[in-house]
Design a protein around this motif. Structure first.
Motif, PDB file in Angstrom:
ATOM      1  N   UNK A  23       0.829  -1.257   0.091  1.00 14.09           N
ATOM      2  CA  UNK A  23      -0.073  -0.134   0.041  1.00 14.09           C
ATOM      3  C   UNK A  23       0.780   1.312   0.056  1.00 14.09           C
ATOM      4  N   UNK A  24       0.331   2.321  -0.486  1.00 13.52           N
ATOM      5  CA  UNK A  24       0.893   3.678  -0.398  1.00 13.52           C
ATOM      6  C   UNK A  24      -0.210   4.625  -0.012  1.00 13.52           C
ATOM      7  N   UNK A  25       0.208   5.819   0.245  1.00 14.24           N
ATOM      8  CA  UNK A  25      -0.910   6.945   0.414  1.00 14.24           C
ATOM      9  C   UNK A  25      -1.383   7.148  -0.897  1.00 14.24           C
ATOM     10  N   UNK A  26      -2.617   7.580  -1.194  1.00 15.02           N
ATOM     11  CA  UNK A  26      -3.294   7.773  -2.614  1.00 15.02           C
ATOM     12  C   UNK A  26      -2.655   9.318  -2.757  1.00 15.02           C
ATOM     13  N   UNK A  27      -2.356   9.600  -3.900  1.00 10.84           N
ATOM     14  CA  UNK A  27      -2.023  11.251  -4.210  1.00 10.84           C
ATOM     15  C   UNK A  27      -3.169  12.048  -4.028  1.00 10.84           C
ATOM     16  N   UNK A  28      -2.609  13.295  -3.516  1.00 11.87           N
ATOM     17  CA  UNK A  28      -3.413  14.100  -3.255  1.00 11.87           C
ATOM     18  C   UNK A  28      -3.517  14.491  -1.677  1.00 11.87           C
ATOM     19  N   UNK A  29      -4.553  15.503  -1.401  1.00  9.93           N
ATOM     20  CA  UNK A  29      -4.290  16.048   0.004  1.00  9.93           C
ATOM     21  C   UNK A  29      -5.257  15.062   1.082  1.00  9.93           C
ATOM     22  N   UNK A  30      -5.764  14.295   0.873  1.00  8.99           N
ATOM     23  CA  UNK A  30      -6.713  13.302   1.782  1.00  8.99           C
ATOM     24  C   UNK A  30      -5.649  12.404   2.121  1.00  8.99           C
ATOM     25  N   UNK A  31      -6.102  11.976   3.394  1.00 13.58           N
ATOM     26  CA  UNK A  31      -5.461  10.629   4.036  1.00 13.58           C
ATOM     27  C   UNK A  31      -6.000   9.306   3.800  1.00 13.58           C
ATOM     28  N   UNK A  32      -5.875   8.892   2.435  1.00 13.23           N
ATOM     29  CA  UNK A  32      -6.511   7.534   2.080  1.00 13.23           C
ATOM     30  C   UNK A  32      -5.343   6.436   1.523  1.00 13.23           C
ATOM     31  N   UNK A  33      -5.675   5.489   1.778  1.00 12.92           N
ATOM     32  CA  UNK A  33      -4.804   4.237   1.374  1.00 12.92           C
ATOM     33  C   UNK A  33      -5.018   3.823   0.094  1.00 12.92           C
ATOM     34  N   UNK A  66      12.369   4.038  -0.034  1.00  7.21           N
ATOM     35  CA  UNK A  66      10.956   3.934   0.216  1.00  7.21           C
ATOM     36  C   UNK A  66      10.455   2.690  -0.333  1.00  7.21           C
ATOM     37  N   UNK A  67      10.839   2.205  -1.667  1.00  9.34           N
ATOM     38  CA  UNK A  67      10.287   1.042  -2.120  1.00  9.34           C
ATOM     39  C   UNK A  67      10.806  -0.063  -1.253  1.00  9.34           C
ATOM     40  N   UNK A  68      11.897  -0.325  -0.774  1.00  8.13           N
ATOM     41  CA  UNK A  68      12.218  -1.279   0.095  1.00  8.13           C
ATOM     42  C   UNK A  68      11.387  -1.162   1.386  1.00  8.13           C
ATOM     43  N   UNK A  69      11.348  -0.053   2.117  1.00  8.70           N
ATOM     44  CA  UNK A  69      10.567  -0.218   3.346  1.00  8.70           C
ATOM     45  C   UNK A  69       9.106  -0.603   3.091  1.00  8.70           C
ATOM     46  N   UNK A  70       8.315  -0.085   1.994  1.00  5.69           N
ATOM     47  CA  UNK A  70       7.310  -0.668   1.802  1.00  5.69           C
ATOM     48  C   UNK A  70       7.142  -2.002   1.320  1.00  5.69           C
ATOM     49  N   UNK A  71       7.982  -2.659   0.702  1.00  7.97           N
ATOM     50  CA  UNK A  71       8.162  -3.938   0.372  1.00  7.97           C
ATOM     51  C   UNK A  71       8.397  -4.913   1.418  1.00  7.97           C
ATOM     52  N   UNK A  72       9.329  -4.643   2.512  1.00  8.00           N
ATOM     53  CA  UNK A  72       9.258  -5.284   3.498  1.00  8.00           C
ATOM     54  C   UNK A  72       7.896  -5.353   4.370  1.00  8.00           C
ATOM     55  N   UNK A  73       7.460  -3.991   4.548  1.00  2.54           N
ATOM     56  CA  UNK A  73       6.226  -3.945   5.387  1.00  2.54           C
ATOM     57  C   UNK A  73       4.981  -4.764   4.741  1.00  2.54           C
ATOM     58  N   UNK A  74       5.027  -4.887   3.432  1.00  2.00           N
ATOM     59  CA  UNK A  74       3.784  -5.712   2.720  1.00  2.00           C
ATOM     60  C   UNK A  74       3.808  -7.107   3.029  1.00  2.00           C
ATOM     61  N   UNK A  75       4.999  -7.689   3.545  1.00  2.00           N
ATOM     62  CA  UNK A  75       5.112  -9.217   3.556  1.00  2.00           C
ATOM     63  C   UNK A  75       5.599  -9.914   2.627  1.00  2.00           C
ATOM     64  N   UNK A  76       5.789  -9.249   1.423  1.00  2.00           N
ATOM     65  CA  UNK A  76       6.635  -9.780   0.388  1.00  2.00           C
ATOM     66  C   UNK A  76       7.868  -9.793   0.314  1.00  2.00           C
ATOM     67  N   UNK A  77       8.756 -10.427  -0.397  1.00  2.00           N
ATOM     68  CA  UNK A  77      10.124 -10.510  -0.506  1.00  2.00           C
ATOM     69  C   UNK A  77      10.547  -9.531  -1.695  1.00  2.00           C
ATOM     70  N   UNK A 106       5.707   8.597  -4.078  1.00  2.00           N
ATOM     71  CA  UNK A 106       5.488   7.495  -3.326  1.00  2.00           C
ATOM     72  C   UNK A 106       5.599   7.699  -1.658  1.00  2.00           C
ATOM     73  N   UNK A 107       4.245   8.124  -1.515  1.00  2.00           N
ATOM     74  CA  UNK A 107       4.009   8.651   0.084  1.00  2.00           C
ATOM     75  C   UNK A 107       3.701   7.410   0.730  1.00  2.00           C
ATOM     76  N   UNK A 108       4.529   7.217   2.046  1.00  2.00           N
ATOM     77  CA  UNK A 108       4.304   5.801   2.679  1.00  2.00           C
ATOM     78  C   UNK A 108       2.796   5.869   3.226  1.00  2.00           C
ATOM     79  N   UNK A 109       2.512   4.679   3.482  1.00  2.00           N
ATOM     80  CA  UNK A 109       1.043   4.426   4.235  1.00  2.00           C
ATOM     81  C   UNK A 109       1.339   3.731   5.605  1.00  2.00           C
TER      82      UNK A 109
END
Length: 363
Positions: free
Chosen positions: A105-115, A142-153, A269-272
């Motif tokens: 997941x990432x934060x959706x583009x824009x001002x709102x806080x949506x996944x 950033x990509x590495x951080x999100x990849x590890x958090x996703x549960x994938x390798x 690529x804003x983190x979620x």
């Protein structure tokens, strides 16, 4: 609806990534005579669903829509779902989403806080970076951080190797931030390194391609798929940055039985989420921090700060530490915003249920 699997590929649950875990989760739906399917494309309000009966156009039930508290409660590309199928008309109704084994997941583009869920149930993430002037270590962090958090390798793929004169230079740079992560320099033009990537895409295994626009994800997917199933574009010569090609996420089944998920380029690529994986991605920074004289060291002006010492003597780059602090603050901010949002959504949901019960009682 075009079916790219009509020739050469027979869809079956195993080739789509079905396993014992999903089978156990699906038992709750068996009494309703539903069948399992996997989301391959997400349209506006509709979904392309792959089943043993072929591709179908699916829509979610009102119950799913009513109970949803956020984007995570709706199907996403890669999801296994329970559907009521109508093969004759090529339609299906999605009644439930099976528990996800991974979620990117990432934060959706824009001002709102949506996944924004990029892909689910992924085994391996190919983090694609081009070996040109658009190469960016901070983005890769950033990509590495999100990849590890996703549960994938994660697997790092350095594309366009045929255009690079000093590949080892980039490999050495990646090694400073990607501890133990397999890294391959590849070229879709010459075929260099493609065999190494193919070894990850075996029957039932799902690989997602992630990276910025113009890094060559769609070209790479076409080579691994074996035919031109995805549209490709070049890059702007003046800055090496790509033009958007893929406009939606799409799950493709290979003849080998492996599964590829191609995704649009993500320059923003804003983190979620990712707090749990921050230490994993920044083992070097965390290691130095543990050696500080004081446990509550802020790594600013305290005496005996091992982090500042490492920056001064060249053991740790200042850019790397600045990136760590920025990501840490970003994650903390979105965690606070998400807590508030979930609380409001839950309150609205129960208020709606209470209102419905009151109306029924009055009748």
């Amino acid at each position: 609806m075009d079916n790219i699997y009509s020739e050469g590929i027979t869809l079956n649950l195993k080739s789509l990534g079905w396993n014992q875990t999903f089978e156990e989760s699906f038992k709750a739906y068996e009494s309703h005579h539903f069948i399992p399917g996997r989301i391959s494309i997400e349209h506006k309000g509709l979904y392309t669903v792959l089943t043993e009966h072929g591709e179908m156009l699916g829509e979610i039930t009102g119950k799913i829509r009513f109970n949803a508290t956020g984007r995570h409660d709706f199907p996403a590309v890669g999801d296994w779902v329970a559907v009521q199928a109508n093969p004759q008309e090529g339609k299906a109704y999605v009644h439930g989403i099976l528990p996800r084994k991974s979620k990117f997941s990432r934060k959706a583009a824009g001002l709102t806080t949506d996944e924004q869920i990029v892909a689910t149930n992924v085994d391996t993430v190919f983090l694609v970076n081009a070996l040109n002037q658009d190469f960016n270590l901070r983005r890769l962090e950033r990509y590495l951080l999100m990849a590890w958090e996703s549960g994938a390798t994660p697997v790092i793929v350095l594309s366009k190797a045929d255009l690079c004169e000093d590949i080892q230079k980039y490999l050495d740079e990646v090694e400073t931030i990607a501890f133990g992560v397999p890294t391959f320099a590849v070229s879709a033009e010459t075929g260099t390194g493609l065999d190494a990537l193919s070894s990850y895409i075996t029957e039932g295994e799902t690989v997602a391609l992630l990276g910025s626009s113009g890094v060559g994800k769609s070209t790479l997917a076409n080579k691994l798929f074996g035919s031109e199933v995805l549209k490709t574009n070049g890059i702007r010569e003046e800055d090496g940055k790509g033009k958007h090609t893929t406009t939606h996420r799409e799950l493709l089944v290979l003849e080998s039985g492996g599964i590829l998920i191609d995704t649009p380029g993500m320059r923003e690529l804003q983190l979620w989420e990712g707090e749990n994986s921050l230490s994993h991605s920044f083992q070097d920074v965390e290691g130095f921090a543990e050696q500080c004289r004081f446990r509550d060291c802020t790594h600013q002006n305290e005496p005996g700060c091992r982090v500042q010492e490492a920056i001064e003597n060249g053991e740790l780059s200042e850019e790397r530490y600045t990136s760590f602090v920025k990501l840490q603050r970003e994650l903390a901010y979105f965690a606070r915003k998400e807590d508030q949002k979930l609380a409001l959504a839950e309150r609205a949901k129960w208020k709606k249920i209470a209102g419905d019960r009151t109306r029924v009682h009055r009748k």
